[in-house]
Write a protein that holds these residues in place. Structure first.
Motif, mmCIF file in Angstrom:
data_model
loop_
_atom_site.group_PDB
_atom_site.id
_atom_site.type_symbol
_atom_site.label_atom_id
_atom_site.label_comp_id
_atom_site.label_asym_id
_atom_site.label_seq_id
_atom_site.Cartn_x
_atom_site.Cartn_y
_atom_site.Cartn_z
ATOM 1 N N GLU A 10 -116.983 -1.055 29.792
ATOM 2 C CA GLU A 10 -116.678 0.380 30.471
ATOM 3 C C GLU A 10 -115.350 0.492 29.607
ATOM 4 O OE1 GLU A 10 -115.248 2.589 34.624
ATOM 5 O OE2 GLU A 10 -116.830 0.823 34.393
ATOM 6 N N LEU A 11 -115.038 1.493 29.207
ATOM 7 C CA LEU A 11 -113.827 1.895 28.626
ATOM 8 C C LEU A 11 -113.243 3.008 29.422
ATOM 9 C CD1 LEU A 11 -111.545 1.896 26.012
ATOM 10 C CD2 LEU A 11 -113.350 3.638 25.062
ATOM 11 N N ARG A 12 -111.817 2.832 30.220
ATOM 12 C CA ARG A 12 -111.446 3.787 30.927
ATOM 13 C C ARG A 12 -109.727 3.844 30.635
ATOM 14 N NH1 ARG A 12 -112.618 4.886 36.731
ATOM 15 N NH2 ARG A 12 -115.083 4.798 36.677
ATOM 16 N N GLY A 13 -109.127 4.923 30.743
ATOM 17 C CA GLY A 13 -107.776 5.273 30.620
ATOM 18 C C GLY A 13 -107.414 6.679 30.801
ATOM 19 N N PRO A 14 -106.272 7.041 30.945
ATOM 20 C CA PRO A 14 -105.952 8.624 31.081
ATOM 21 C C PRO A 14 -105.882 9.313 29.972
ATOM 22 C CG PRO A 14 -103.900 6.835 31.385
ATOM 23 C CD PRO A 14 -105.026 6.134 31.165
ATOM 24 N N CYS A 15 -106.293 10.408 29.781
ATOM 25 C CA CYS A 15 -106.477 11.399 28.497
ATOM 26 C C CYS A 15 -105.853 12.609 29.145
ATOM 27 C CB CYS A 15 -107.944 11.315 28.321
ATOM 28 S SG CYS A 15 -108.484 12.162 26.887
ATOM 29 N N PRO A 16 -105.413 13.311 28.030
ATOM 30 C CA PRO A 16 -104.768 14.738 28.531
ATOM 31 C C PRO A 16 -105.925 15.673 28.782
ATOM 32 C CG PRO A 16 -103.738 13.828 26.622
ATOM 33 C CD PRO A 16 -104.875 12.850 26.761
ATOM 34 N N SER A 17 -105.939 16.290 29.849
ATOM 35 C CA SER A 17 -106.835 17.330 30.256
ATOM 36 C C SER A 17 -107.261 18.304 29.292
ATOM 37 C CB SER A 17 -106.540 18.158 31.368
ATOM 38 O OG SER A 17 -105.131 18.876 30.965
ATOM 39 N N SER A 18 -106.464 18.621 28.231
ATOM 40 C CA SER A 18 -106.640 19.494 27.198
ATOM 41 C C SER A 18 -107.761 18.911 26.366
ATOM 42 C CB SER A 18 -105.458 20.053 26.365
ATOM 43 O OG SER A 18 -104.968 18.861 25.677
ATOM 44 N N ALA A 52 -111.041 18.804 28.050
ATOM 45 C CA ALA A 52 -111.746 20.215 27.991
ATOM 46 C C ALA A 52 -112.684 20.458 26.775
ATOM 47 C CB ALA A 52 -110.522 21.250 28.342
ATOM 48 N N VAL A 53 -111.952 20.012 25.751
ATOM 49 C CA VAL A 53 -112.683 20.262 24.397
ATOM 50 C C VAL A 53 -113.702 19.442 24.390
ATOM 51 C CG1 VAL A 53 -112.303 19.985 21.982
ATOM 52 C CG2 VAL A 53 -110.536 20.794 23.254
ATOM 53 N N LEU A 54 -113.547 18.178 24.733
ATOM 54 C CA LEU A 54 -114.922 17.079 24.779
ATOM 55 C C LEU A 54 -116.016 17.731 25.642
ATOM 56 C CD1 LEU A 54 -112.873 13.640 25.210
ATOM 57 C CD2 LEU A 54 -114.399 14.518 23.259
ATOM 58 N N ASP A 55 -115.559 18.146 26.701
ATOM 59 C CA ASP A 55 -116.696 18.786 27.627
ATOM 60 C C ASP A 55 -117.358 20.223 27.111
ATOM 61 O OD1 ASP A 55 -116.259 16.830 29.389
ATOM 62 O OD2 ASP A 55 -114.856 18.182 30.757
ATOM 63 N N ALA A 56 -116.526 20.872 26.524
ATOM 64 C CA ALA A 56 -117.047 22.081 25.942
ATOM 65 C C ALA A 56 -117.990 21.652 24.661
ATOM 66 C CB ALA A 56 -115.862 23.017 25.324
ATOM 67 N N VAL A 57 -117.491 20.992 23.730
ATOM 68 C CA VAL A 57 -118.345 20.414 22.527
ATOM 69 C C VAL A 57 -119.541 19.561 23.169
ATOM 70 C CG1 VAL A 57 -118.517 18.696 20.719
ATOM 71 C CG2 VAL A 57 -116.650 20.299 20.936
ATOM 72 N N GLU A 96 -121.549 10.243 25.592
ATOM 73 C CA GLU A 96 -122.150 10.214 24.279
ATOM 74 C C GLU A 96 -121.322 10.748 23.246
ATOM 75 O OE1 GLU A 96 -126.764 10.880 25.814
ATOM 76 O OE2 GLU A 96 -125.725 12.531 25.526
ATOM 77 N N LEU A 97 -120.841 11.834 23.415
ATOM 78 C CA LEU A 97 -119.834 12.434 22.318
ATOM 79 C C LEU A 97 -118.661 11.500 21.982
ATOM 80 C CD1 LEU A 97 -119.101 14.845 20.394
ATOM 81 C CD2 LEU A 97 -117.776 15.688 22.468
ATOM 82 N N VAL A 98 -118.133 10.932 23.033
ATOM 83 C CA VAL A 98 -116.726 9.931 22.702
ATOM 84 C C VAL A 98 -117.377 8.893 21.864
ATOM 85 C CG1 VAL A 98 -115.362 8.414 23.849
ATOM 86 C CG2 VAL A 98 -115.519 10.826 24.854
ATOM 87 N N ASN A 99 -118.606 8.259 22.404
ATOM 88 C CA ASN A 99 -119.429 7.193 21.524
ATOM 89 C C ASN A 99 -119.418 7.618 19.984
ATOM 90 O OD1 ASN A 99 -119.140 5.045 23.429
ATOM 91 N ND2 ASN A 99 -121.142 5.896 24.362
ATOM 92 N N GLN A 100 -119.948 8.803 19.893
ATOM 93 C CA GLN A 100 -120.077 9.323 18.539
ATOM 94 C C GLN A 100 -118.918 9.148 17.623
ATOM 95 O OE1 GLN A 100 -122.094 13.015 18.726
ATOM 96 N NE2 GLN A 100 -123.931 12.205 19.575
ATOM 97 N N ILE A 101 -117.922 9.951 18.342
ATOM 98 C CA ILE A 101 -116.656 10.012 17.816
ATOM 99 C C ILE A 101 -116.234 8.456 17.475
ATOM 100 C CG2 ILE A 101 -114.152 10.753 18.102
ATOM 101 C CD1 ILE A 101 -115.449 13.073 19.955
#
Length: 85
Positions: free
Chosen positions: A21-29, A32-37, A47-52
């Protein structure tokens, strides 16, 4: 022994690879982009974060492999960096 970028890519895509598991704070902006993409792509945020991160890790492995090849033929450069090749 150096791992080639192709071998490293194989390591990144192994089925059944142990997951952590990878956790940590991330800016909400950024989230928001990760969620939209991810919504647009029909994937999850994870899945998107793992691709990146997978693409970034492959790029870094390529860079490390190139550095190791260059330094292998130049021991004084390796000494300056404080590494042994």
């Amino acid at each position: 022994m150096t791992t080639s970028p192709e071998e490293f890519e194989g390591l990144l895509s192994r089925s059944g690879e142990k997951q952590v598991e990878l956790r940590g704070p991330c800016p909400s902006s950024i989230v928001a982009v990760l969620d939209a993409v991810s919504l647009h792509n029909g994937t999850t945020r994870t899945e998107l974060v793992n691709q990146i991160l997978g693409a970034w890790a492959k790029q870094e492995a390529t860079k490390a492999s190139l550095i190791a090849r260059v330094l292998r033929g130049n021991p004084s450069a390796a000494e300056e960096l404080g590494t042994t090749v």
